[in-house]
Design a protein around this motif. Structure first.
Motif, mmCIF file in Angstrom:
data_model
loop_
_atom_site.group_PDB
_atom_site.id
_atom_site.type_symbol
_atom_site.label_atom_id
_atom_site.label_comp_id
_atom_site.label_asym_id
_atom_site.label_seq_id
_atom_site.Cartn_x
_atom_site.Cartn_y
_atom_site.Cartn_z
ATOM 1 N N UNK A 56 0.838 -1.214 0.000
ATOM 2 C CA UNK A 56 0.000 0.000 0.000
ATOM 3 C C UNK A 56 0.868 1.258 0.000
ATOM 4 N N UNK A 57 1.925 1.250 0.799
ATOM 5 C CA UNK A 57 2.837 2.405 0.841
ATOM 6 C C UNK A 57 3.470 2.605 -0.528
ATOM 7 N N UNK A 58 3.973 1.536 -1.107
ATOM 8 C CA UNK A 58 4.631 1.624 -2.408
ATOM 9 C C UNK A 58 3.665 2.143 -3.471
ATOM 10 N N UNK A 59 2.433 1.659 -3.450
ATOM 11 C CA UNK A 59 1.428 2.121 -4.422
ATOM 12 C C UNK A 59 1.103 3.600 -4.229
ATOM 13 N N UNK A 60 1.009 4.048 -2.979
ATOM 14 C CA UNK A 60 0.709 5.465 -2.717
ATOM 15 C C UNK A 60 1.860 6.360 -3.179
ATOM 16 N N UNK A 61 3.093 5.917 -2.922
ATOM 17 C CA UNK A 61 4.250 6.700 -3.360
ATOM 18 C C UNK A 61 4.264 6.788 -4.882
ATOM 19 N N UNK A 71 11.322 1.423 -9.435
ATOM 20 C CA UNK A 71 12.434 2.384 -9.390
ATOM 21 C C UNK A 71 12.861 2.691 -7.952
ATOM 22 N N UNK A 72 12.104 2.204 -6.995
ATOM 23 C CA UNK A 72 12.366 2.489 -5.590
ATOM 24 C C UNK A 72 13.284 1.444 -4.973
ATOM 25 N N UNK A 106 14.691 11.206 -5.925
ATOM 26 C CA UNK A 106 13.869 11.713 -4.817
ATOM 27 C C UNK A 106 14.064 10.859 -3.576
ATOM 28 N N UNK A 107 13.833 11.481 -2.437
ATOM 29 C CA UNK A 107 13.660 10.763 -1.177
ATOM 30 C C UNK A 107 12.217 10.960 -0.745
ATOM 31 N N UNK A 108 11.548 9.861 -0.447
ATOM 32 C CA UNK A 108 10.208 9.894 0.128
ATOM 33 C C UNK A 108 10.369 9.401 1.555
ATOM 34 N N UNK A 177 15.655 5.030 -12.887
ATOM 35 C CA UNK A 177 15.204 3.847 -13.622
ATOM 36 C C UNK A 177 15.006 2.685 -12.659
ATOM 37 N N UNK A 178 14.607 1.551 -13.190
ATOM 38 C CA UNK A 178 14.305 0.345 -12.412
ATOM 39 C C UNK A 178 15.482 -0.030 -11.505
ATOM 40 N N UNK A 179 15.251 -0.021 -10.211
ATOM 41 C CA UNK A 179 16.254 -0.424 -9.217
ATOM 42 C C UNK A 179 16.086 -1.887 -8.824
ATOM 43 N N UNK A 180 14.863 -2.334 -8.672
ATOM 44 C CA UNK A 180 14.616 -3.648 -8.058
ATOM 45 C C UNK A 180 15.044 -4.820 -8.924
ATOM 46 N N UNK A 181 14.860 -4.727 -10.228
ATOM 47 C CA UNK A 181 15.274 -5.843 -11.087
ATOM 48 C C UNK A 181 16.784 -6.039 -11.028
ATOM 49 N N UNK A 182 17.609 -5.004 -11.236
ATOM 50 C CA UNK A 182 19.050 -5.229 -11.101
ATOM 51 C C UNK A 182 19.440 -5.671 -9.685
#
Length: 189
Positions: A56-61, A71-72, A106-108, A177-182
């Motif tokens: 939910x947090x990730x979706x809201x961000x 990308x997070x 960005x920093x959230x 760009x995409x962080x999680x896949x790498x």
């Protein structure tokens, strides 16, 4: 509740980014500039990244910023007890420009508890202090709009010492760009 997802044994002393070693990973640098503890909410921590509260947090961000969730970086959970702080620093890491995910743009920052006294987030160059309050969030850039590979020095910031109470907070650093896949493939430091 995001805080409830973490056990005492999940936390470790917070560290700064150190030098890059021969394998392309950053070493940890532990010193008195950062005295909190933290835990990472990723797939290795009991699938924390798939917990409904985290999704939910990730979706809201993503909805607020328009930046895809992949990308997070994974949520970094923070706990500051009385006396804990993080002296003035910046979230930009120059070496990230050489990786497929690019710089932190960005920093959230999420406040996950109220604090009785202290624990403000201070932006000295902006002459701004934000009091921790459960449910608040801050969003700030790490890079310049017109030069997205260049650090925006105005957003250097500090977590001021907690005087009374405990501060729980979370960082989500959003990359170009995409962080999680790498990261899952072992290609991120």
């Amino acid at each position: 509740d995001v805080v409830a997802l973490f056990r005492e044994e999940d936390y470790e002393r917070s560290s700064n980014v150190g030098r890059m070693d021969a394998s392309g990973r950053f070493t940890k640098s532990i010193d008195q500039s950062r005295t909190s503890v933290n835990a990472w909410c990723d797939y290795a921590l009991r699938g924390c990244d798939k917990a409904p509260a985290i999704e939910r947090v990730t979706e809201r961000v993503e909805a607020i910023t328009g930046i895809p969730g992949n990308n997070s970086e994974y949520l970094q959970m923070l706990r500051y007890r009385p006396g804990d702080e993080y002296k003035t620093h910046h979230d930009y890491i120059t070496q990230h420009n050489d990786f497929p995910f690019g710089p932190r743009v960005y920093t959230f920052f999420l406040y996950l508890s109220d604090v009785e006294e202290g624990g403000e987030t201070s932006f000295p160059q902006l002459k701004l202090r934000v009091q921790p309050k459960k449910g608040r969030a801050l969003l700030w850039p790490s890079v310049l709009d017109d030069r997205p590979l260049v650090q925006d020095s105005r957003t250097s910031h500090a977590a001021l010492p907690v005087i009374r109470g405990v501060k729980y907070a979370g960082n989500l650093w959003l990359h170009a760009w995409d962080f999680r896949t790498p990261h899952r493939q072992g290609c991120a430091p």
